[in-house]
Design a protein around this motif. Structure first.
Motif, PDB file in Angstrom:
ATOM      1  N   PRO A 123      33.977  -2.228  -8.236  1.00  0.00           N
ATOM      2  CA  PRO A 123      32.398  -2.442  -8.586  1.00  0.00           C
ATOM      3  C   PRO A 123      31.672  -1.004  -8.183  1.00  0.00           C
ATOM      4  O   PRO A 123      31.866  -0.501  -7.287  1.00  0.00           O
ATOM      5  CB  PRO A 123      31.720  -3.610  -7.835  1.00  0.00           C
ATOM      6  CG  PRO A 123      32.955  -4.175  -7.533  1.00  0.00           C
ATOM      7  CD  PRO A 123      33.992  -3.387  -7.233  1.00  0.00           C
ATOM      8  N   HIS A 124      30.759  -0.740  -9.293  1.00  0.00           N
ATOM      9  CA  HIS A 124      30.130   0.651  -9.296  1.00  0.00           C
ATOM     10  C   HIS A 124      29.344   0.804  -7.916  1.00  0.00           C
ATOM     11  O   HIS A 124      29.527   1.774  -7.375  1.00  0.00           O
ATOM     12  CB  HIS A 124      29.106   0.758 -10.489  1.00  0.00           C
ATOM     13  CG  HIS A 124      28.428   2.056 -10.364  1.00  0.00           C
ATOM     14  ND1 HIS A 124      29.239   3.356 -10.852  1.00  0.00           N
ATOM     15  CD2 HIS A 124      27.374   2.523 -10.106  1.00  0.00           C
ATOM     16  CE1 HIS A 124      28.427   4.183 -10.702  1.00  0.00           C
ATOM     17  NE2 HIS A 124      27.017   4.037 -10.361  1.00  0.00           N
ATOM     18  N   HIS A 125      28.528  -0.119  -7.510  1.00  0.00           N
ATOM     19  CA  HIS A 125      27.548  -0.185  -6.336  1.00  0.00           C
ATOM     20  C   HIS A 125      28.562  -0.020  -4.902  1.00  0.00           C
ATOM     21  O   HIS A 125      27.988   0.195  -3.911  1.00  0.00           O
ATOM     22  CB  HIS A 125      26.620  -1.160  -6.328  1.00  0.00           C
ATOM     23  CG  HIS A 125      25.508  -0.747  -7.622  1.00  0.00           C
ATOM     24  ND1 HIS A 125      25.578  -1.360  -8.752  1.00  0.00           N
ATOM     25  CD2 HIS A 125      24.887   0.348  -7.591  1.00  0.00           C
ATOM     26  CE1 HIS A 125      24.511  -0.751  -9.617  1.00  0.00           C
ATOM     27  NE2 HIS A 125      24.180   0.406  -9.035  1.00  0.00           N
ATOM     28  N   ASN A 146      20.842   2.694  -4.292  1.00  0.00           N
ATOM     29  CA  ASN A 146      19.807   2.569  -5.485  1.00  0.00           C
ATOM     30  C   ASN A 146      20.377   3.582  -6.507  1.00  0.00           C
ATOM     31  O   ASN A 146      20.529   4.797  -6.013  1.00  0.00           O
ATOM     32  CB  ASN A 146      18.377   2.650  -5.182  1.00  0.00           C
ATOM     33  CG  ASN A 146      17.916   1.499  -4.343  1.00  0.00           C
ATOM     34  OD1 ASN A 146      17.710   0.376  -4.709  1.00  0.00           O
ATOM     35  ND2 ASN A 146      17.619   1.811  -3.095  1.00  0.00           N
ATOM     36  N   ASP A 147      20.351   3.109  -7.726  1.00  0.00           N
ATOM     37  CA  ASP A 147      20.491   4.253  -8.738  1.00  0.00           C
ATOM     38  C   ASP A 147      19.942   3.705 -10.204  1.00  0.00           C
ATOM     39  O   ASP A 147      19.028   2.726 -10.059  1.00  0.00           O
ATOM     40  CB  ASP A 147      22.260   4.494  -8.960  1.00  0.00           C
ATOM     41  CG  ASP A 147      22.735   3.261  -9.621  1.00  0.00           C
ATOM     42  OD1 ASP A 147      22.303   2.370  -9.584  1.00  0.00           O
ATOM     43  OD2 ASP A 147      24.162   3.417  -9.573  1.00  0.00           O
ATOM     44  N   GLY A 148      20.487   4.306 -11.089  1.00  0.00           N
ATOM     45  CA  GLY A 148      19.798   4.065 -12.384  1.00  0.00           C
ATOM     46  C   GLY A 148      20.363   2.438 -13.008  1.00  0.00           C
ATOM     47  O   GLY A 148      19.724   1.720 -12.761  1.00  0.00           O
ATOM     48  N   GLY A 313      25.203  11.015  -5.964  1.00  0.00           N
ATOM     49  CA  GLY A 313      25.038  10.769  -7.395  1.00  0.00           C
ATOM     50  C   GLY A 313      26.541  10.039  -7.809  1.00  0.00           C
ATOM     51  O   GLY A 313      27.412   9.856  -6.914  1.00  0.00           O
ATOM     52  N   ASP A 314      26.483   9.798  -8.978  1.00  0.00           N
ATOM     53  CA  ASP A 314      27.837   9.227  -9.482  1.00  0.00           C
ATOM     54  C   ASP A 314      28.938   9.703  -9.261  1.00  0.00           C
ATOM     55  O   ASP A 314      30.067   9.202  -9.168  1.00  0.00           O
ATOM     56  CB  ASP A 314      27.723   8.779 -11.278  1.00  0.00           C
ATOM     57  CG  ASP A 314      26.790   7.508 -11.396  1.00  0.00           C
ATOM     58  OD1 ASP A 314      26.632   6.907 -10.217  1.00  0.00           O
ATOM     59  OD2 ASP A 314      26.883   7.051 -12.399  1.00  0.00           O
ATOM     60  N   ALA A 315      28.934  11.026  -9.399  1.00  0.00           N
ATOM     61  CA  ALA A 315      30.174  12.162  -8.992  1.00  0.00           C
ATOM     62  C   ALA A 315      30.931  11.220  -7.653  1.00  0.00           C
ATOM     63  O   ALA A 315      31.979  11.129  -7.461  1.00  0.00           O
ATOM     64  CB  ALA A 315      30.086  13.306  -8.690  1.00  0.00           C
TER      65      ALA A 315
HETATM   66 FE   LIG Z   1      25.524   5.123  -9.913  1.00  0.00          FE
END
Ligand SMILES: [Fe+2]
Length: 541
Positions: A123-125, A146-148, A313-315
């Protein structure tokens, strides 16, 4: 156990290779493709895999795709829901989910020999959380993300204990602190999900006149999570067209949103501290790149220490996904000591490239002394040394450096880079001298993710490194972790009495950071840089 982590779905596509629990290589695709952020975070680009970064990771470790035990993707399509159910207006969102399901076969096209059945969806988070909680300097810590957006949420709060994540709160979409900030970024004429740091910089010029209204729009739930109602930004300030000046009205809205973000993060941190009693807070997610908010958390928050993973960040989710899978397979814990996980430089290759390019070069006895000499004479130096940084900050491996004592150097550096003049540049400082010069912020601060007040006695000595509000985004350089850059600082101090250099990332506007030898020569050849210090070699203008 060999795990390749992949981030591909939104932006900042990246790959990271973790072998027996230890990251051996991590890099953003943009450093290879030379497209900033790799791609735009639209559904149509979700199929693109970070093939070049992944192939480099394997090559660096001497592995083939068939040698991998698992591939960990930082997005789980099983958790995604149709956009309209999540309150998002994106008729093409379904495309993203379909590409995410196909990601293992799409990656196998980039990595011949890879078995798509070895794919695991993290999962992304959780991947964001792992990128911080499994890299932080403590076996047990609270973790805040916390992100977009991820699959269907925008937030995770929890704790890591001995490699295991306990999730304490999440927040489903459409409520999102990242999207709240991104919307304003776009309204202010900047590129959304890319230029949020410009809004943060602009905020220091404004007054938070609209704070009451934003406190209504963004509310925290006492038990965790929050609400973000849509904000009519146009009622607060007119939209700014790109390349037109920012007005006080724009700065005031930026200041209001920044302040509200800080307040919400503080509330999240207080709740998380009450729930966990942990001493250390580890953070990741795009919002954790907001160094002003990070500093508010460090100063006013309840945790003894706030640690932010530099590729927040997402990287960084490529690294996090691989670490999470490794930890759940019982691999030994790891502690991050530096962001230099990217491409290395080889002196033999550098010399061959310099000869081929027919540029005049020298091999000084000590590249640090040669660079310090030019810097002391107020020259601008491109400092390209060792392995490239993973994450958006230049930390003395792909850096543009200048003398901090001349106020005009801020303008000179921004001119070299072709970027807005309100953008601050940052000081790097010898770790042992930091406390005397930089105050009211966490030290050491090796990743440039917090801001400090510059001591009054130093404001006039290093004016180029001081932002309009008297602060500076510091990088402390510890000789144990960064021996060469520490030697450069020492050599500069011997000549000038200043243990500080001004540092900004080595790139020009709209382009990714310089990564390899070719990029370094191209950047040097196209900008008024006085000295390129490339590995053991120097090239003079
Ligand atoms: Fe993200």
């Amino acid at each position: 156990m060999r795990v390749l982590g992949i981030n591909a779905i939104f932006h900042d596509p990246a790959a990271a290779l973790v072998v027996d629990g230890r990251p051996v290589a991590a890099a953003e695709e943009e450093r290879f493709s030379r497209r900033k952020h790799g791609k735009r975070p639209v559904p149509f680009s979700a199929w693109e895999q970070p093939g070049q970064a992944a192939r480099w990771c394997l090559r660096h470790a001497g592995l083939s795709a068939a040698d991998l035990d698992a591939v960990a993707f930082s997005y789980d399509p099983a958790l995604a829901r149709p956009a309209h159910e999540m309150g998002l207006d994106d008729p093409f969102d379904d495309l993203r989910i379909r590409y995410a399901r196909m990601a293992p076969t799409l990656l196998a096209e980039e990595l011949p020999g890879l078995d798509p059945a070895k794919a695991v969806f993290v999962p992304h988070h959780v991947a964001h959380a792992a990128s911080a909680g499994l890299a932080a300097p403590a076996r047990s810590c609270a973790v805040l993300v916390n992100d977009g957006r991820g699959e269907d949420g925008s937030h995770l709060a929890g704790r890591y204990r001995d490699g295991e994540l306990e999730v304490l709160a999440t927040q489903p979409l459409p409520h999102s602190l990242g999207l709240f900030y991104e919307d304003l970024t776009q309204h202010l004429g900047f590129l959304r999900s890319s230029d949020e740091y410009k809004v943060m910089a602009l905020a220091s010029y404004g007054k938070p006149r609209h704070l009451d209204l934003l406190r209504e729009a963004v509310r925290v739930h006492p038990a965790g999570g929050f609400r973000t109602d849509p904000v009519d930004w146009a009622s607060l300030c007119p939209p700014r067209a790109p390349d037109t000046p920012c007005t006080d009205a724009h700065a005031d809205v930026a200041a209001s949103a920044q302040r509200r973000l800080e307040e919400v993060l503080l509330e999240q941190a207080r709740l998380l501290h009450a729930q966990t009693g942990e001493r250390l807070l580890a953070m990741a997610g795009g919002t954790a790149l907001n160094c002003v908010a990070n500093t508010v958390l460090a100063r006013q928050g309840p945790f003894e220490r706030v640690w932010v993973q530099p590729a927040a960040g997402d990287a960084g989710t490529s690294l996090g996904a691989a670490l999470q899978l490794s930890a759940s397979s019982g691999q030994e814990p790891w502690t991050m000591r530096g962001a230099d996980l990217g491409r290395d430089l080889d002196d033999g290759e550098i010399e061959r490239a310099l000869r081929r390019s027919r540029v005049r070069y020298e091999r000084p006895g000590d590249v640090a002394e040669a660079a310090a000499e030019v810097l002391a004479g107020n020259g601008i130096v491109a400092w390209v040394q060792g392995r490239a940084e993973f994450g958006p900050r230049a930390l003395g491996h792909r850096s543009l450096l200048a003398h901090p004592g001349h106020r005009a150097n801020l303008e000179r550096l921004n001119d070299v880079k072709g970027r807005e003049q309100f953008r601050p540049v940052a000081p790097m400082v010898a770790a042992g001298r930091a406390a005397e010069i930089f105050q009211r912020g966490p030290l050491p601060s090796p990743y440039m993710l917090f801001v400090h007040d510059v001591a009054p006695a130093w404001q006039d000595r290093i004016p180029a490194a001081v932002h309009v509000d008297g602060t500076a985004r510091v990088q402390t350089v510890d000789a144990a972790d960064e021996p060469l850059t520490a030697r450069l600082l020492d050599a500069f101090e011997r000549r000038t009495g200043l243990p500080v250099l001004v540092n900004t990332s080595l790139n020009t506007a709209g382009r990714p950071m310089v990564d390899d030898i070719r990029d370094a020569l191209e950047c040097f050849g196209s900008t008024p840089i006085d000295l390129l210090a490339l590995g053991s070699f120097v090239v003079r203008r």
